[in-house]
Design an enzyme around this catalytic site. Structure first.
Site, PDB file in Angstrom:
ATOM      1  N   HIS A  59      -4.593  -4.085  -9.253  1.00 41.87           N
ATOM      2  CA  HIS A  59      -3.277  -3.670  -9.080  1.00 41.87           C
ATOM      3  C   HIS A  59      -2.661  -4.877  -8.462  1.00 41.87           C
ATOM      4  O   HIS A  59      -3.027  -5.696  -7.777  1.00 41.87           O
ATOM      5  CB  HIS A  59      -3.287  -2.654  -7.942  1.00 41.87           C
ATOM      6  N   ASP A 138       3.026  10.784  -2.977  1.00 34.49           N
ATOM      7  CA  ASP A 138       3.379   9.383  -2.801  1.00 34.49           C
ATOM      8  C   ASP A 138       5.010   9.316  -3.515  1.00 34.49           C
ATOM      9  O   ASP A 138       5.634   8.787  -3.216  1.00 34.49           O
ATOM     10  CB  ASP A 138       2.542   8.501  -3.435  1.00 34.49           C
ATOM     11  N   ARG A 145      11.576   6.999   0.970  1.00 34.75           N
ATOM     12  CA  ARG A 145      11.541   6.020   1.845  1.00 34.75           C
ATOM     13  C   ARG A 145      12.560   4.818   1.147  1.00 34.75           C
ATOM     14  O   ARG A 145      13.341   4.214   1.864  1.00 34.75           O
ATOM     15  CB  ARG A 145      10.132   5.296   1.382  1.00 34.75           C
ATOM     16  N   SER A 160       0.365   3.929   0.451  1.00 34.33           N
ATOM     17  CA  SER A 160       1.159   4.361  -0.746  1.00 34.33           C
ATOM     18  C   SER A 160       0.034   3.531  -2.003  1.00 34.33           C
ATOM     19  O   SER A 160      -0.276   4.475  -3.167  1.00 34.33           O
ATOM     20  CB  SER A 160       2.394   3.744  -1.042  1.00 34.33           C
ATOM     21  N   LYS A 164      -3.229   5.786  -4.462  1.00 34.68           N
ATOM     22  CA  LYS A 164      -3.029   6.087  -5.919  1.00 34.68           C
ATOM     23  C   LYS A 164      -4.245   5.405  -6.447  1.00 34.68           C
ATOM     24  O   LYS A 164      -4.788   6.018  -7.604  1.00 34.68           O
ATOM     25  CB  LYS A 164      -1.742   5.366  -6.540  1.00 34.68           C
TER      26      LYS A 164
HETATM   27  N1  URA Z   1       4.147  -0.365  -4.377  1.00 33.90           N
HETATM   28  C1  URA Z   1       3.702   1.112  -3.910  1.00 33.90           C
HETATM   29  O1  URA Z   1       3.000   1.571  -5.070  1.00 33.90           O
HETATM   30  N2  URA Z   1       4.080   1.542  -2.888  1.00 33.90           N
HETATM   31  C2  URA Z   1       4.624   1.009  -1.900  1.00 33.90           C
HETATM   32  O2  URA Z   1       4.950   1.591  -0.886  1.00 33.90           O
HETATM   33  C3  URA Z   1       5.055  -0.400  -2.242  1.00 33.90           C
HETATM   34  C4  URA Z   1       4.861  -0.848  -3.157  1.00 33.90           C
END
Ligand code: URA
Length: 407
Positions: A59, A138, A145, A160, A164
């Protein structure tokens, strides 16, 4: 979080929560609890059980010209390690991984979870859009947010991202934390803090995690823009990619191979990754993967822009810096990214930064190329790109692409 995802907690309560966290922060135990609650707001996948082997994932916190997963996936899979990744779309700058993949004619990013698992088993590689039921809290919270200016908090970002990754089920994850002008984290200290928190969250959930902190003070590689980035990925899989991008791809791949069940260390992983990018096996894996998801893997099937304009150096010297955000915004205004989540993307347009930091240039030499759909937008982007470059009489001190590895 489950109740929020079900619609039983109103947005105003959750917005107040996000604002409280933004100002007061969360301690370690609270961040674990938030991440865990987010994971449990939807479906979770046990990739290990479904594939019957250790599965790896990577990621990135996101940056300008970041197409790393598109090259790492085929390299790692060509080395015999299953790679299964669920990705998001980009908002701002250029597109996200899915947008880049959608510049390939016919490519399907929307697979069911069963199709995804089947493809990881059969082909060894799948990259798809995140299923709507994976961490639904999320998606909702991120939207809130975004409109309440509470994105930029290390606990919320870590929860966040890691919720995932944990829900998507890989055993081992390499996290690329970008640092610099074009990244969420502007300083190495902030990047370290985020990296260490994400490592703890991953380990708490029983995953092996490593973070690479990487330079995002200039665009990654040359290409910024969806189809242009696919072309650069193909060049890299032929062993002909830009030096910084190739280095990042090989070091992330080496780490993933060291995490895998192949039983190799990072140095041996690096050798295997390098060989896969040179002997055609990573390219063959790329082609098999793209075909499996309905796409045409031929480079000349990719869309091309109508106008290609060279950007010339206004003076001789060395490239001192290239503002990543400025190049990203130039590409965005050409149509390569989205200003709002419903905007369409033009996959053909973008910018090639042919000269990078420390390269020497002569006056009038081509430093970049703008790919646009008309002369007017090409001229505007060319001005923006030249303004993003600064020059000096001497080369700046070299900065490696991988600044630090943690974990
Ligand atoms: N990427 C994400 O998936 N979440 C965040 O809060 C910031 C970057």
């Amino acid at each position: 979080m489950l109740e929020y995802a079900r619609g039983n907690v109103p947005d105003y309560q959750m917005a107040a929560f996000a604002m409280a966290v933004f100002f007061r922060g969360l301690d370690g135990a609270e961040t674990f609890a938030l991440t865990d609650a987010m994971v449990r707001s939807g479906e979770t996948i046990d990739l290990h059980a479904a594939i019957g082997r250790k599965v790896v994932d990577k990621h990135s916190t996101g940056g300008v010209g970041d197409k790393t997963s598109l090259a790492v996936g085929p390299i790692v899979a060509a080395c015999g390690v299953p790679f299964g990744k669920m990705s998001g779309r980009g908002l701002g700058h250029t597109g996200g991984t899915l947008d880049k993949l959608e510049s390939i004619p016919g490519f399907r990013v929307e697979l069911t979870t069963d199709e995804f698992l089947q493809q990881v088993r059969d082909v060894g590689l799948a990259i798809i859009g995140q299923s709507a039921n994976l961490v639904p809290a999320d998606k909702l919270l991120y939207g809130l947010r975004d409109v309440t200016a509470t994105v930029d908090n290390v606990s919320l970002i870590a929860a966040s991202i890691m919720s995932k990754k944990i829900a998507a089920g890989a055993d081992a994850i390499v996290l690329d934390v970008k640092v610099g002008d074009g990244a969420f984290m502007k300083t190495i200290e902030d990047a370290r803090e985020l990296a260490e928190l994400m490592l703890e969250l991953g380990r708490h959930a029983g995953r092996e995690v490593a973070c690479v902190l990487t330079d995002m003070d200039q665009p990654l590689g040359h290409a910024v823009g969806n189809a242009l980035e696919i072309r650069e990925t193909l060049a890299t899989l032929r062993g002909e990619g830009p030096a910084d991008f190739t280095e990042l791809v090989l070091s992330a791949s080496a780490r993933l191979l060291a995490f895998s069940d192949l039983g190799v260390d990072e140095a041996a992983g690096r050798e295997r990754a390098d060989a896969a990018a040179r002997d055609g096996s990573a390219l063959a894996m790329y082609e098999g993967w793209i075909v499996a998801q309905g796409g045409d893997p031929a480079e000349d099937a990719l869309p091309t822009a109508s106008v290609v304009r060279d950007v010339e150096a206004p003076r001789a010297g060395y490239v001192n810096a290239i503002g990543a955000v400025d190049v990203g915004m130039a590409a965005l205004r050409l149509g390569a990214g989205r200003q709002t989540k419903d905007d369409d993307i033009d996959h053909a347009v973008g910018v090639l930064c042919l000269k990078k930091r420390s390269d020497s240039v002569d006056t009038g030499e081509t430093i970049a190329q703008v790919h646009a759909q008309d002369e007017e937008s090409a001229a505007r982007a060319a001005e923006e790109v030249v303004a993003a470059y600064t020059f000096a009489d001497d080369p700046p001190a070299p900065t490696p692409i991988v600044l630090e590895t943690i974990g």
